[in-house]
Design a protein around this motif. Structure first.
Motif, PDB file in Angstrom:
ATOM      1  N   ILE A 175      45.872  52.945  27.603  1.00 38.07           N
ATOM      2  CA  ILE A 175      45.350  51.594  27.350  1.00 38.07           C
ATOM      3  C   ILE A 175      45.591  51.174  25.908  1.00 38.07           C
ATOM      4  O   ILE A 175      46.349  50.243  25.639  1.00 38.07           O
ATOM      5  N   PHE A 176      44.964  51.859  24.974  1.00 43.00           N
ATOM      6  CA  PHE A 176      44.893  51.326  23.615  1.00 43.00           C
ATOM      7  C   PHE A 176      46.183  51.467  22.812  1.00 43.00           C
ATOM      8  O   PHE A 176      46.625  50.497  22.201  1.00 43.00           O
ATOM      9  N   SER A 177      46.822  52.616  22.811  1.00 40.95           N
ATOM     10  CA  SER A 177      48.043  52.751  22.000  1.00 40.95           C
ATOM     11  C   SER A 177      49.275  52.183  22.709  1.00 40.95           C
ATOM     12  O   SER A 177      50.333  52.050  22.093  1.00 40.95           O
ATOM     13  N   SER A 178      49.117  51.815  23.985  1.00 36.90           N
ATOM     14  CA  SER A 178      50.259  51.264  24.733  1.00 36.90           C
ATOM     15  C   SER A 178      50.020  49.821  25.171  1.00 36.90           C
ATOM     16  O   SER A 178      50.706  49.319  26.059  1.00 36.90           O
ATOM     17  N   ASN A 179      49.015  49.168  24.559  1.00 39.91           N
ATOM     18  CA  ASN A 179      48.767  47.745  24.800  1.00 39.91           C
ATOM     19  C   ASN A 179      48.529  47.432  26.286  1.00 39.91           C
ATOM     20  O   ASN A 179      49.131  46.514  26.839  1.00 39.91           O
ATOM     21  N   GLY A 180      47.643  48.197  26.921  1.00 40.79           N
ATOM     22  CA  GLY A 180      47.350  48.014  28.343  1.00 40.79           C
ATOM     23  C   GLY A 180      46.666  46.686  28.642  1.00 40.79           C
ATOM     24  O   GLY A 180      45.850  46.203  27.857  1.00 40.79           O
ATOM     25  N   ARG A 181      47.017  46.113  29.804  1.00 38.98           N
ATOM     26  CA  ARG A 181      46.435  44.849  30.252  1.00 38.98           C
ATOM     27  C   ARG A 181      46.264  44.874  31.758  1.00 38.98           C
ATOM     28  O   ARG A 181      47.103  45.426  32.481  1.00 38.98           O
ATOM     29  N   MET A 182      45.196  44.252  32.230  1.00 35.80           N
ATOM     30  CA  MET A 182      44.915  44.163  33.660  1.00 35.80           C
ATOM     31  C   MET A 182      44.921  42.704  34.094  1.00 35.80           C
ATOM     32  O   MET A 182      44.217  41.888  33.519  1.00 35.80           O
ATOM     33  N   ASP A 183      45.713  42.390  35.127  1.00 34.70           N
ATOM     34  CA  ASP A 183      45.687  41.078  35.755  1.00 34.70           C
ATOM     35  C   ASP A 183      45.103  41.295  37.145  1.00 34.70           C
ATOM     36  O   ASP A 183      45.786  41.761  38.055  1.00 34.70           O
ATOM     37  N   VAL A 184      43.815  40.995  37.285  1.00 40.63           N
ATOM     38  CA  VAL A 184      43.090  41.296  38.517  1.00 40.63           C
ATOM     39  C   VAL A 184      43.499  40.312  39.605  1.00 40.63           C
ATOM     40  O   VAL A 184      43.444  39.097  39.420  1.00 40.63           O
ATOM     41  N   GLU A 185      43.905  40.859  40.753  1.00 38.03           N
ATOM     42  CA  GLU A 185      44.367  40.060  41.881  1.00 38.03           C
ATOM     43  C   GLU A 185      43.325  39.956  42.991  1.00 38.03           C
ATOM     44  O   GLU A 185      43.206  38.917  43.625  1.00 38.03           O
ATOM     45  N   GLU A 186      42.618  41.051  43.239  1.00 32.73           N
ATOM     46  CA  GLU A 186      41.620  41.087  44.309  1.00 32.73           C
ATOM     47  C   GLU A 186      40.392  41.844  43.837  1.00 32.73           C
ATOM     48  O   GLU A 186      40.507  42.800  43.075  1.00 32.73           O
ATOM     49  N   VAL A 187      39.227  41.399  44.339  1.00 30.67           N
ATOM     50  CA  VAL A 187      37.955  42.035  44.014  1.00 30.67           C
ATOM     51  C   VAL A 187      37.188  42.235  45.313  1.00 30.67           C
ATOM     52  O   VAL A 187      37.101  41.319  46.126  1.00 30.67           O
ATOM     53  N   SER A 188      36.601  43.422  45.487  1.00 30.22           N
ATOM     54  CA  SER A 188      35.787  43.683  46.675  1.00 30.22           C
ATOM     55  C   SER A 188      34.517  42.834  46.631  1.00 30.22           C
ATOM     56  O   SER A 188      34.141  42.308  45.578  1.00 30.22           O
ATOM     57  N   THR A 189      33.836  42.741  47.755  1.00 24.09           N
ATOM     58  CA  THR A 189      32.620  41.928  47.807  1.00 24.09           C
ATOM     59  C   THR A 189      31.533  42.448  46.876  1.00 24.09           C
ATOM     60  O   THR A 189      30.747  41.656  46.362  1.00 24.09           O
ATOM     61  N   ASP A 190      31.482  43.753  46.624  1.00 22.46           N
ATOM     62  CA  ASP A 190      30.473  44.279  45.697  1.00 22.46           C
ATOM     63  C   ASP A 190      30.934  44.215  44.239  1.00 22.46           C
ATOM     64  O   ASP A 190      30.187  44.544  43.327  1.00 22.46           O
ATOM     65  N   GLY A 191      32.184  43.795  44.010  1.00 21.53           N
ATOM     66  CA  GLY A 191      32.692  43.626  42.655  1.00 21.53           C
ATOM     67  C   GLY A 191      33.100  44.906  41.972  1.00 21.53           C
ATOM     68  O   GLY A 191      33.426  44.894  40.786  1.00 21.53           O
ATOM     69  N   ARG A 192      33.125  46.030  42.703  1.00 22.16           N
ATOM     70  CA  ARG A 192      33.378  47.321  42.064  1.00 22.16           C
ATOM     71  C   ARG A 192      34.686  47.990  42.463  1.00 22.16           C
ATOM     72  O   ARG A 192      34.962  49.107  42.046  1.00 22.16           O
ATOM     73  N   THR A 193      35.499  47.296  43.238  1.00 20.77           N
ATOM     74  CA  THR A 193      36.838  47.778  43.565  1.00 20.77           C
ATOM     75  C   THR A 193      37.809  46.634  43.307  1.00 20.77           C
ATOM     76  O   THR A 193      37.597  45.530  43.797  1.00 20.77           O
ATOM     77  N   LEU A 194      38.833  46.914  42.523  1.00 21.03           N
ATOM     78  CA  LEU A 194      39.797  45.891  42.128  1.00 21.03           C
ATOM     79  C   LEU A 194      41.206  46.314  42.496  1.00 21.03           C
ATOM     80  O   LEU A 194      41.541  47.496  42.459  1.00 21.03           O
TER      81      LEU A 194
END
Length: 104
Positions: A52-71
């Motif tokens: 993540i940090f030394s490689s400039n990680g980024r997340m573009d979230v496409e789908e989220v479960s109904t409980d919000g805890r699986t992406l």
């Protein structure tokens, strides 16, 4: 297109990743948080620094479960480029105690 994040702890995690903010990232986690990548437990601090940090990680979230805890997200960093990934979070007391990620 970014899906709406409904769990506050998960939203904080994603925001911290995308901002490259280590302090906010670790504040979103419990002190004893654990993680796995493609089914293998990893050292959380070592993995996040590298992936993540030394490689400039980024997340573009496409789908989220109904409980919000699986992406499902397109995860991009300077080491691996972009890949479709799945993230599963365990939230304890409003903070993430475990996350599991891997290719979707």
């Amino acid at each position: 297109m970014t899906a709406e994040l409904t769990d506050p702890a998960v939203a904080g995690f994603v925001a911290a990743v995308n901002a490259g903010d280590k302090e906010a990232f670790f504040a979103a986690l419990t002190d004893d948080a654990t993680m796995s990548d493609d089914g293998t437990d990893r050292d959380l601090r070592e993995w996040t620094e590298r992936e993540i940090f030394s490689s400039n990680g980024r997340m573009d979230v496409e789908e989220v479960s109904t409980d919000g805890r699986t992406l499902t997200a397109t995860y991009t960093n300077s080491t691996w480029g972009s890949m479709r990934t799945r993230w599963v979070f365990t939230v304890t007391g409003g903070r993430i105690s475990r996350f599991e990620t891997g290719q979707a």
